[in-house]
Scaffold this active site. Structure first.
Site, PDB file in Angstrom:
ATOM      1  N   GLY A  10      -6.726  -0.738 -11.229  1.00 23.36           N
ATOM      2  CA  GLY A  10      -6.279   0.646 -11.304  1.00 23.36           C
ATOM      3  C   GLY A  10      -5.472   1.033 -10.080  1.00 23.36           C
ATOM      4  O   GLY A  10      -5.309   0.252  -9.140  1.00 23.36           O
ATOM      5  N   GLY A  12      -4.527   4.673  -7.596  1.00 24.15           N
ATOM      6  CA  GLY A  12      -4.756   6.086  -7.302  1.00 24.15           C
ATOM      7  C   GLY A  12      -3.809   6.577  -6.238  1.00 24.15           C
ATOM      8  O   GLY A  12      -2.856   5.877  -5.858  1.00 24.15           O
ATOM      9  N   PHE A  14      -4.248   6.953  -3.114  1.00 21.65           N
ATOM     10  CA  PHE A  14      -4.331   6.329  -1.798  1.00 21.65           C
ATOM     11  C   PHE A  14      -4.154   4.818  -1.810  1.00 21.65           C
ATOM     12  O   PHE A  14      -4.099   4.187  -0.754  1.00 21.65           O
ATOM     13  CB  PHE A  14      -5.675   6.653  -1.134  1.00 21.65           C
ATOM     14  N   GLY A  15      -4.069   4.200  -2.992  1.00 23.31           N
ATOM     15  CA  GLY A  15      -3.904   2.752  -3.003  1.00 23.31           C
ATOM     16  C   GLY A  15      -4.114   2.145  -4.371  1.00 23.31           C
ATOM     17  O   GLY A  15      -4.327   2.845  -5.364  1.00 23.31           O
ATOM     18  N   THR A  16      -4.056   0.809  -4.403  1.00 25.72           N
ATOM     19  CA  THR A  16      -4.214   0.047  -5.638  1.00 25.72           C
ATOM     20  C   THR A  16      -5.494  -0.766  -5.566  1.00 25.72           C
ATOM     21  O   THR A  16      -5.846  -1.301  -4.507  1.00 25.72           O
ATOM     22  CB  THR A  16      -3.009  -0.899  -5.836  1.00 25.72           C
ATOM     23  N   LYS A  31      -9.795  -2.273  -2.764  1.00 26.39           N
ATOM     24  CA  LYS A  31      -8.752  -1.249  -2.733  1.00 26.39           C
ATOM     25  C   LYS A  31      -7.853  -1.474  -1.518  1.00 26.39           C
ATOM     26  O   LYS A  31      -8.307  -1.417  -0.370  1.00 26.39           O
ATOM     27  CB  LYS A  31      -9.360   0.158  -2.654  1.00 26.39           C
ATOM     28  N   ASP A 129     -12.287  15.915  -4.168  1.00 25.45           N
ATOM     29  CA  ASP A 129     -11.392  15.329  -5.179  1.00 25.45           C
ATOM     30  C   ASP A 129     -12.181  14.837  -6.388  1.00 25.45           C
ATOM     31  O   ASP A 129     -11.945  13.734  -6.893  1.00 25.45           O
ATOM     32  CB  ASP A 129     -10.570  14.195  -4.572  1.00 25.45           C
TER      33      ASP A 129
END
Length: 303
Positions: A10, A12, A14-16, A31, A129
């Site tokens: 996935g 997001g 802030f990163g992969t 991540k 969040d």
């Protein structure tokens, strides 16, 4: 560990996230954080906050790597991925559908996880969040709160916190994040985000849908409130394409009522997460009808 980052789980803000494997053979999620203008604040937030936690509904941080500007976080592997693909039906065609009992237990689990962050740690942790994308599900669909990049630590006895910036995702962050006239930023800001997510779980859709066939259906919280207010069966209307029995209808109604209480505009009108757990698990007849959400439905041009 990641087999050259071949399996992407996935992505997001802030990163992969990639699938990895420890030397013991245990699967993990790795991540890789993006370079950002916040000078690694997301990395520090994640490590500082999640390393203080130990709860069945909080994702476990296995470790982290820091090499120059490259930063990686290693988490327990969550076999069923994130909640959003189940409630928006955006996963592969063979993805299993969640039952109403699944949704109900997931809602309770997330509420317990948030209650723990707000009251169960030595230092209060505000997530900032909460949304379906940041709720991960294990092989048994036990929910775990993840992605603490925007989290803020504060003393347990501190109710209102000082914020220099707006944190969260549009559609989920509370009104006081934008305008302090509504009240101070506090743990009730997480409650608001939880409520918006809970209503999306009920509707099986985003709360704002500019493609709705009727203007009254664009903003789901108002649509759901009107159905409750005139005592229409919520189950027959919020998901018109789905046939539900009486037990499932009661779950839908309970989650709707709790969600509407959580998204009250004034923080003082919202329940604490401890109260949310009580409302979800207690007697349905003791739940009071919430006031109408203050904000009006966005027009099609605004969405």
């Amino acid at each position: 560990m990641t087999n050259s980052f071949k399996v992407k789980l996935g992505q997001g803000g802030f990163g992969t996230v990639y699938e990895g494997k420890l030397q013991t053979g245990s699967p993990v999620a790795v991540k890789l954080l993006k370079a950002s203008k916040r000078n690694g604040e997301e990395f520090i937030n994640e490590v500082a906050s999640i390393s203080r936690t130990s709860h069945v509904n909080i994702v476990t941080l296995v470790g982290f790597c820091l090499e120059g500007s490259k930063k990686a976080l290693i988490y327990e592997f969550m076999a069923n991925g994130s909640l959003d693909k189940f409630i928006y039906n955006r996963g592969p065609e063979n993805i299993v559908s969640l039952t109403w009992e699944n949704l109900y237990q997931i809602a309770i689990g997330i509420a317990r996880g948030l209650e723990y962050l707000h009251r169960g740690c030595n230092t209060k942790i505000l997530h900032f969040d909460i949304k379906p994308h940041n709720i991960l599900l294990d092989e048994n669909f036990c929910p775990k709160i993840s992605d603490f990049g925007l989290a803020k630590l504060c003393p347990r006895n501190e109710s209102i916190i000082s914020m220099s910036d707006k944190r969260g995702t549009m559609g989920y962050y509370a009104p006081e994040m934008v305008n302090r006239h509504f009240g101070g930023v506090s743990q009730k800001s997480d409650v608001y985000s939880y409520g918006m997510m809970l209503l999306e779980m009920v509707g099986g859709r985003k709360n704002i849908n500019p493609e709705a066939s009727h203007t009254s259906e664009i903003y789901f919280p108002h649509f759901a409130y009107r159905r409750l207010d005139v005592d229409i069966d919520v189950d027959n209307d919020v998901r018109p394409y789905e046939v539900m029995n009486a037990e499932e209808g009661e779950i839908a109604k309970r989650m709707t009522v709790v969600g509407l209480w959580c998204i009250q505009s004034l923080p003082s009108d919202r329940p604490t997460m401890s109260r949310v757990v009580e409302m979800l698990e207690g007697n349905m007849n003791s739940l009071e009808m919430p006031p109408k959400p203050l904000f009006s439905s966005p027009s099609r041009s605004e969405t």
